[in-house]
Design a protein around this motif. Structure first.
Motif, mmCIF file in Angstrom:
data_model
loop_
_atom_site.group_PDB
_atom_site.id
_atom_site.type_symbol
_atom_site.label_atom_id
_atom_site.label_comp_id
_atom_site.label_asym_id
_atom_site.label_seq_id
_atom_site.Cartn_x
_atom_site.Cartn_y
_atom_site.Cartn_z
ATOM 1 N N UNK A 152 36.930 -32.879 -31.705
ATOM 2 C CA UNK A 152 37.757 -32.269 -32.742
ATOM 3 C C UNK A 152 39.247 -32.451 -32.530
ATOM 4 N N UNK A 153 39.636 -33.051 -31.422
ATOM 5 C CA UNK A 153 41.044 -33.295 -31.152
ATOM 6 C C UNK A 153 41.656 -32.226 -30.275
ATOM 7 N N UNK A 154 42.659 -32.622 -29.534
ATOM 8 C CA UNK A 154 43.305 -31.722 -28.582
ATOM 9 C C UNK A 154 44.069 -30.611 -29.294
ATOM 10 N N UNK A 155 44.796 -30.945 -30.349
ATOM 11 C CA UNK A 155 45.598 -29.955 -31.069
ATOM 12 C C UNK A 155 44.732 -28.851 -31.656
ATOM 13 N N UNK A 156 43.590 -29.223 -32.213
ATOM 14 C CA UNK A 156 42.718 -28.242 -32.861
ATOM 15 C C UNK A 156 41.929 -27.411 -31.859
ATOM 16 N N UNK A 157 41.837 -27.872 -30.637
ATOM 17 C CA UNK A 157 41.060 -27.168 -29.625
ATOM 18 C C UNK A 157 41.856 -25.998 -29.075
#
Length: 191
Positions: free
Chosen positions: A23-28
């Motif tokens: 899901x991507x680093x930013x969204x995690x």
């Protein structure tokens, strides 16, 4: 039976890596990482003070994994065989490559979007792999510049095949690219 406390950091890092891939680093979020690792949210901060620390732990895990793979390839008797071992590893990872693409490339790109510092740290892992491949080509007798160019071609071929396999949802691109790269290395004439 409860897990030993000593594996919490590893579980958190593994969960963060998987969530970054999916899901991507930013969204995690830290809460999601804790939940996926089966760790209380508050205890995450014992291991990682900031999200940057989480990103660095992911980079460190990629580096350790890459070095372990390289150590395995180093068991081959010569540079050509070591390069082929690297190429053949793509066949072993085909299912994962279809699901996620190249973890190293995906995570590096994602961390670079988060911060230049994390992006540079992650790209250093990829550079270490390229440098290793260049050393193998040098051992085959290529001048440093030619060896570096060949190494870049080899790693780019692997990464491109992985990206296409993921994009198309099939292992065919990585399998074909691996077969092509294997023939290329096998037929490489030493200088």
């Amino acid at each position: 039976m409860p897990r030993p406390a000593s594996d919490k950091k590893q579980r958190l890092t593994s969960a963060a890596t998987t969530l970054t891939l999916t899901q991507g680093f930013e969204r995690t979020t830290i809460a999601e990482i804790a939940r996926a690792a089966d760790v209380a949210s508050g205890s995450v901060y014992y291991y990682f003070k900031t999200k940057e620390d989480v990103g660095q732990a992911i980079v460190d895990a990629l580096l350790a994994e890459t070095r372990a793979l390289v150590a395995g390839w180093e068991a081959a008797p010569g540079p050509r065989e070591r390069l082929i071992a690297y190429i053949d590893s793509s066949a072993d990872a085909a299912e994962s490559l279809v699901a996620y693409g190249s973890a190293m490339a995906v995570i590096t790109a994602d961390l670079r979007r988060h911060s230049d510092e994390l992006g540079l740290a992650a790209s250093a892992v990829m550079q270490e792999l390229i440098d290793w491949a260049a050393d193998q080509f040098e051992q085959l007798g290529f001048a440093p510049e030619a060896a570096a160019a060949r190494a870049m071609h080899l790693v780019a071929g692997f990464e491109g095949g992985a990206a296409l396999s993921h994009t198309l949802g099939t292992s065919v691109p990585i399998e074909r690219e691996a077969a092509h790269l294997r023939r290329w290395v096998e037929n490489t004439k030493t200088q």
